[in-house]
Design an enzyme around this catalytic site. Sequence first.
Site, mmCIF file in Angstrom:
data_model
loop_
_atom_site.group_PDB
_atom_site.id
_atom_site.type_symbol
_atom_site.label_atom_id
_atom_site.label_comp_id
_atom_site.label_asym_id
_atom_site.label_seq_id
_atom_site.Cartn_x
_atom_site.Cartn_y
_atom_site.Cartn_z
ATOM 1 N N ASP A 2 0.847 -1.198 0.000
ATOM 2 C CA ASP A 2 0.000 0.000 0.000
ATOM 3 C C ASP A 2 0.875 1.237 0.000
ATOM 4 O O ASP A 2 2.094 1.158 0.114
ATOM 5 C CB ASP A 2 -0.893 0.002 1.251
ATOM 6 N N ASP A 9 0.647 3.540 2.405
ATOM 7 C CA ASP A 9 0.387 4.085 3.736
ATOM 8 C C ASP A 9 -0.873 4.936 3.642
ATOM 9 O O ASP A 9 -1.888 4.437 3.183
ATOM 10 C CB ASP A 9 1.622 4.850 4.235
#
Length: 289
Positions: free
Chosen positions: A212, A214
Amino acid sequence: MNDGTPAIGIIGGSGLYKMEAVRDATEHQLDTPFGPPSDVLMGGKISGRQVYFLPRHGRGHRLLPHELNYRANIYALRSLNVRWIICVTAVGSLQEKYAPRDILLPSQFYDRTSQRRDHTFFGEGIAAHISFAEPISTNLREILAESARSLGITVHDGGTYVNMDGPAFSTRAESELNRKHGFDVIGMTNLPEAKLAREAEIALATIAMITDYDCWKEEEEPVSAQTVFGHLTANAETAKKVLIEAIPQVPTEPHWPEHSALDSALTTARELWPETTVQRLRPILERFI
């Protein structure tokens, strides 16, 4: 438990040891002076090399990062004569150039944890201060990088992993600050493993699987457990391929700098070592006893 054969440890998700390449599978229920490790260790052979797998969060992902008994995990592996550890871990990307499902091989850490007193084996009468300027085994990282490249996998060789406590993910303010500091990825588990492995004279390197962005990238959905585990399933298959390629390239004898890290770290005179502490740390201190 220790038959004298230097072995390779794998710390990661419980799915990693379910590889067709594993032969002669065994289970090892260990206890340590620091308590039990995260789970039963699974042994086996890959390309003729002895390997031990440890599911970091326990099978079924039962343990949060702050609940992990890092000392027990590394101690258990060292008790089985593990001298190299490859960690596989999920991380968030803090930079645009690192996309989900890429691999980053960290070369540095930044410590934002709060439980540092549990990130050492020493104390109780024996003091040691390991050199940690280069916290990752360069030789092992190079093997992982070459293995990933040979498989056509997108790999970023080097970068800084910032270790937060968790278990909650970052706020946007925290994520932006970490980006401004120039950190590359963020995770919750790997730095304690690296510190303890160095104290145990084990060479360690990490396959950081990016899941991802974040939460700094506002056009993307903020990181969630659902996002992480979705990418992690795909990443696990990539990690298995890299491991199978890399393991046969690891030397059979432990002669790298990390394997003698305590030579320059132990500061308490040998005659002052308490016998109870010596016995507690016997797998780590054996060559000094």
